[in-house]
Write a protein that holds these residues in place. Sequence first.
Motif, PDB file in Angstrom:
ATOM      1  N   TRP A 461       0.823  -1.219   0.000  1.00 25.35           N
ATOM      2  CA  TRP A 461       0.000   0.000   0.000  1.00 25.35           C
ATOM      3  C   TRP A 461       0.857   1.270   0.000  1.00 25.35           C
ATOM      4  CZ3 TRP A 461       0.439   2.917   4.630  1.00 25.35           C
ATOM      5  CH2 TRP A 461      -0.353   4.091   4.661  1.00 25.35           C
ATOM      6  N   ALA A 462       0.367   2.283  -0.691  1.00 31.00           N
ATOM      7  CA  ALA A 462       0.988   3.614  -0.609  1.00 31.00           C
ATOM      8  C   ALA A 462      -0.108   4.665  -0.544  1.00 31.00           C
ATOM      9  CB  ALA A 462       1.892   3.869  -1.802  1.00 31.00           C
ATOM     10  N   HIS A 463       0.248   5.796   0.072  1.00 28.24           N
ATOM     11  CA  HIS A 463      -0.695   6.883   0.293  1.00 28.24           C
ATOM     12  C   HIS A 463      -0.121   8.159  -0.330  1.00 28.24           C
ATOM     13  CE1 HIS A 463      -2.786  10.044   2.510  1.00 28.24           C
ATOM     14  NE2 HIS A 463      -1.691  10.350   3.168  1.00 28.24           N
ATOM     15  N   LEU A 464      -0.942   8.864  -1.103  1.00 32.33           N
ATOM     16  CA  LEU A 464      -0.520  10.151  -1.662  1.00 32.33           C
ATOM     17  C   LEU A 464      -1.310  11.255  -0.970  1.00 32.33           C
ATOM     18  CD1 LEU A 464      -0.497   9.262  -5.486  1.00 32.33           C
ATOM     19  CD2 LEU A 464       1.513   9.836  -4.112  1.00 32.33           C
ATOM     20  N   ASP A 465      -0.614  12.138  -0.258  1.00 34.70           N
ATOM     21  CA  ASP A 465      -1.284  13.299   0.332  1.00 34.70           C
ATOM     22  C   ASP A 465      -1.159  14.449  -0.660  1.00 34.70           C
ATOM     23  OD1 ASP A 465      -2.255  15.457   1.855  1.00 34.70           O
ATOM     24  OD2 ASP A 465      -1.522  14.575   3.736  1.00 34.70           O
ATOM     25  N   ILE A 466      -2.302  14.861  -1.221  1.00 31.94           N
ATOM     26  CA  ILE A 466      -2.300  15.875  -2.283  1.00 31.94           C
ATOM     27  C   ILE A 466      -2.857  17.210  -1.795  1.00 31.94           C
ATOM     28  CG2 ILE A 466      -2.403  14.164  -4.145  1.00 31.94           C
ATOM     29  CD1 ILE A 466      -5.453  14.816  -4.356  1.00 31.94           C
ATOM     30  N   ALA A 467      -2.805  17.428  -0.463  1.00 32.64           N
ATOM     31  CA  ALA A 467      -3.378  18.660   0.090  1.00 32.64           C
ATOM     32  C   ALA A 467      -2.748  19.914  -0.521  1.00 32.64           C
ATOM     33  CB  ALA A 467      -3.213  18.668   1.609  1.00 32.64           C
ATOM     34  N   GLY A 468      -1.472  19.861  -0.865  1.00 31.73           N
ATOM     35  CA  GLY A 468      -0.806  21.049  -1.406  1.00 31.73           C
ATOM     36  C   GLY A 468      -0.813  21.136  -2.916  1.00 31.73           C
ATOM     37  N   THR A 469      -1.183  20.042  -3.588  1.00 31.35           N
ATOM     38  CA  THR A 469      -1.029  20.008  -5.042  1.00 31.35           C
ATOM     39  C   THR A 469      -2.345  19.945  -5.823  1.00 31.35           C
ATOM     40  OG1 THR A 469      -0.764  17.599  -4.862  1.00 31.35           O
ATOM     41  CG2 THR A 469       1.255  18.925  -4.969  1.00 31.35           C
ATOM     42  N   ALA A 470      -3.437  19.616  -5.162  1.00 29.03           N
ATOM     43  CA  ALA A 470      -4.688  19.349  -5.880  1.00 29.03           C
ATOM     44  C   ALA A 470      -5.374  20.606  -6.399  1.00 29.03           C
ATOM     45  CB  ALA A 470      -5.651  18.576  -4.989  1.00 29.03           C
ATOM     46  N   TRP A 471      -5.089  21.748  -5.760  1.00 30.74           N
ATOM     47  CA  TRP A 471      -5.679  22.992  -6.280  1.00 30.74           C
ATOM     48  C   TRP A 471      -4.760  24.165  -5.969  1.00 30.74           C
ATOM     49  CZ3 TRP A 471      -7.267  21.016  -1.565  1.00 30.74           C
ATOM     50  CH2 TRP A 471      -7.313  21.891  -0.479  1.00 30.74           C
ATOM     51  N   ARG A 472      -4.995  25.257  -6.703  1.00 26.83           N
ATOM     52  CA  ARG A 472      -4.279  26.501  -6.460  1.00 26.83           C
ATOM     53  C   ARG A 472      -5.224  27.476  -5.780  1.00 26.83           C
ATOM     54  NH1 ARG A 472      -1.962  25.556 -11.594  1.00 26.83           N
ATOM     55  NH2 ARG A 472      -3.867  26.309 -12.576  1.00 26.83           N
ATOM     56  N   SER A 473      -4.676  28.325  -4.885  1.00 32.02           N
ATOM     57  CA  SER A 473      -5.498  29.339  -4.219  1.00 32.02           C
ATOM     58  C   SER A 473      -5.251  30.696  -4.862  1.00 32.02           C
ATOM     59  CB  SER A 473      -5.129  29.421  -2.746  1.00 32.02           C
ATOM     60  OG  SER A 473      -5.061  28.138  -2.187  1.00 32.02           O
ATOM     61  N   GLY A 474      -5.927  31.701  -4.347  1.00 29.53           N
ATOM     62  CA  GLY A 474      -5.671  33.073  -4.779  1.00 29.53           C
ATOM     63  C   GLY A 474      -6.312  33.396  -6.118  1.00 29.53           C
ATOM     64  N   GLU A 475      -5.679  34.298  -6.830  1.00 25.51           N
ATOM     65  CA  GLU A 475      -6.238  34.813  -8.069  1.00 25.51           C
ATOM     66  C   GLU A 475      -6.499  33.706  -9.092  1.00 25.51           C
ATOM     67  OE1 GLU A 475      -5.006  38.400 -11.012  1.00 25.51           O
ATOM     68  OE2 GLU A 475      -3.965  38.270  -9.081  1.00 25.51           O
ATOM     69  N   LYS A 476      -5.594  32.714  -9.106  1.00 25.65           N
ATOM     70  CA  LYS A 476      -5.732  31.619 -10.075  1.00 25.65           C
ATOM     71  C   LYS A 476      -6.361  30.395  -9.424  1.00 25.65           C
ATOM     72  CE  LYS A 476      -2.432  32.899 -13.528  1.00 25.65           C
ATOM     73  NZ  LYS A 476      -0.979  33.067 -13.664  1.00 25.65           N
ATOM     74  N   LYS A 477      -7.269  30.633  -8.485  1.00 22.65           N
ATOM     75  CA  LYS A 477      -7.881  29.516  -7.765  1.00 22.65           C
ATOM     76  C   LYS A 477      -8.512  28.540  -8.758  1.00 22.65           C
ATOM     77  CE  LYS A 477     -10.406  30.709  -4.234  1.00 22.65           C
ATOM     78  NZ  LYS A 477     -11.656  31.211  -3.608  1.00 22.65           N
ATOM     79  N   SER A 478      -8.080  27.300  -8.703  1.00 21.54           N
ATOM     80  CA  SER A 478      -8.618  26.275  -9.588  1.00 21.54           C
ATOM     81  C   SER A 478      -8.042  24.917  -9.196  1.00 21.54           C
ATOM     82  CB  SER A 478      -8.230  26.577 -11.040  1.00 21.54           C
ATOM     83  OG  SER A 478      -8.755  25.593 -11.909  1.00 21.54           O
ATOM     84  N   ALA A 479      -8.806  23.874  -9.460  1.00 17.62           N
ATOM     85  CA  ALA A 479      -8.254  22.525  -9.311  1.00 17.62           C
ATOM     86  C   ALA A 479      -7.148  22.343 -10.352  1.00 17.62           C
ATOM     87  CB  ALA A 479      -9.355  21.493  -9.513  1.00 17.62           C
ATOM     88  N   THR A 480      -6.145  21.520 -10.031  1.00 19.90           N
ATOM     89  CA  THR A 480      -5.006  21.338 -10.942  1.00 19.90           C
ATOM     90  C   THR A 480      -5.070  20.054 -11.767  1.00 19.90           C
ATOM     91  OG1 THR A 480      -3.783  20.152  -9.242  1.00 19.90           O
ATOM     92  CG2 THR A 480      -3.434  22.553  -9.371  1.00 19.90           C
ATOM     93  N   GLY A 481      -5.912  19.119 -11.338  1.00 16.33           N
ATOM     94  CA  GLY A 481      -5.931  17.826 -12.026  1.00 16.33           C
ATOM     95  C   GLY A 481      -4.834  16.885 -11.541  1.00 16.33           C
ATOM     96  N   ARG A 482      -4.063  17.315 -10.540  1.00 14.35           N
ATOM     97  CA  ARG A 482      -3.050  16.419  -9.975  1.00 14.35           C
ATOM     98  C   ARG A 482      -3.717  15.467  -8.986  1.00 14.35           C
ATOM     99  NH1 ARG A 482       2.280  19.829  -8.305  1.00 14.35           N
ATOM    100  NH2 ARG A 482       3.077  17.730  -8.024  1.00 14.35           N
ATOM    101  N   PRO A 483      -3.226  14.232  -8.847  1.00 16.24           N
ATOM    102  CA  PRO A 483      -2.112  13.598  -9.548  1.00 16.24           C
ATOM    103  C   PRO A 483      -2.549  12.635 -10.656  1.00 16.24           C
ATOM    104  CG  PRO A 483      -2.581  12.349  -7.570  1.00 16.24           C
ATOM    105  CD  PRO A 483      -3.711  13.330  -7.759  1.00 16.24           C
ATOM    106  N   VAL A 484      -3.416  13.088 -11.562  1.00 15.97           N
ATOM    107  CA  VAL A 484      -3.852  12.204 -12.660  1.00 15.97           C
ATOM    108  C   VAL A 484      -2.655  11.786 -13.514  1.00 15.97           C
ATOM    109  CG1 VAL A 484      -5.179  12.123 -14.810  1.00 15.97           C
ATOM    110  CG2 VAL A 484      -6.216  13.081 -12.751  1.00 15.97           C
TER     111      VAL A 484
END
Length: 497
Positions: A461-484
């Motif tokens: 088993w492995a676990h990916l914590d994507i709390a920092g990578t799954a979306w951007r905040s601020g002016e360019k707030k948007s989901a990133t599509g990571r880690p597809v």
Amino acid sequence: MKFSVKSGTPEQQRSACVIAGVFEKRRLSDAAQRLDEASGGLLGEVVRRGDMDGRPGQVLLLPAVAGIAAQRVLLVGCGPERELADSRYRKIVRKAALTLNETGAMEAASYLAELPVTGRHLHWKVRQVVETTAQALYRFEQFKSKPENASRPLRRMTLMVTDRQALAEGKRALAEGEAIAAGQRLARDLGNTPANICTPAWLARQAASLAKSQPSITHKVLEEKEMGKMGMGALLSVARGSRQPAKLIILEYKGAKRGDRPVVLVGKGVTFDSGGISIKPSAAMDEMKYDMCGAASVLGVFRALSELRLPLNVVGLIPATENLPGGNASKPGDIVTSLSGQTIEILNTDAEGRLILCDALTYAERYRPEVIIDIATLTGACVIALGHQASAVLGNHPPLVHDLIRAGNESGDRAWELPLWEEYQEQLKSNFADMANVGGRPAGTITAACFLARFTEKQRWAHLDIAGTAWRSGEKKSATGRPVALLTQYLLDRTSR
Ligand code: BES
Ligand code: MN
Ligand code: ZN
């Protein structure tokens, strides 16, 4: 966006725009050189005059150049030729796409796949151009009453390769790039959809429509009643505070023989995380609609996978729920029994992700998996540890962790390992149950993974914590599509060994 691959000389492309690179300082790439010759030395002159010296990301648009069939030439600065590596290459490609999108050219012939990138072959470059361009032009405007898009957006891009031999390789890479881009787009759309629409039931319907459009995918949904009968007390405890019923969404992709053990992907699907009774502060709480980005990445990978027809069996498990402080909500101190039989003292209702994942991980065992990978926006601590650049990876099987890191490096969707040492388990001690659901402030990402590890002891088993990578905040707030991209690369790698 439509992409294609072709071979041919730059000066002869009857295109709205031909794109070529210029290195620092003022050195023309091969394609730019040919354009220079065809134009009677115009490009060389422009470069000499100092309008383009090749700094990375610099752009210069030349309309109607005599001797060149295309309507425009877009020169893109690439920096020093020998320093051109992965991230700068993506930056150049992104810049070219965004610039074109603002011009009148709705179509272009790009020679950027010809550029020499340190240690990378054509296959990698073509994939990166497709994925990076599609990502750069992504907009989420479903809820704008008037679209704010460019008036003449870029619609088609032809990736130029040097010769006919490169065509076959280019086409294979293009298919991979397009499949991954489609998966990323789906993951981003799901992530960006607001939580009043993106509920557990809505997510389940999205999974159903994906399964309907792809014959290789089947789907099933477990309702609260069935989950209760099975004993998923941890998962259900999170849903108690919400009026929206929880769902366990199950996707199966069958690309290999019946008996082949599957890869199981488990994606955290908290469609809104208010924290529950341990309620979060209100600043940026809207971003907790992104707490289902693990689930979105699983759906995105299924999309890519079925488009690529990979010869693998893959199962996707998505525990989906809201985390709200309703009158029936779990309270700090409550003790619940998980599907595994282990008891959990809920000391903080905001550590809900691990509660829904642990039951899904136990459920995963029945598929006799080759490996299990869970993907979750699990801890704020992960953002502190690794920022927005890398996802965290932790696991109990070093080769699996290694393969995931490798897939991240290859795809540009990177992950970095944190230790999962036995010593950290102490932090999860509870006076009243088998374990607590929180381990205090130190090493928050690691203790969250330690919690999950207690439910996967018999599995790789492995676990990916994507709390920092799954979306951007601020002016360019948007989901990133990571880690597809990372996960699809991992699955691609599995098929070639
Ligand atoms: N979904 C959050 C994690 C999160 C927070 C991701 C902020 C991205 C940005 C998760 O459910 C959570 O609330 N985790 C807690 C755990 C803590 C209570 C041990 C956290 O990180 O604060
Ligand atoms: Mn939480
Ligand atoms: Zn959460």
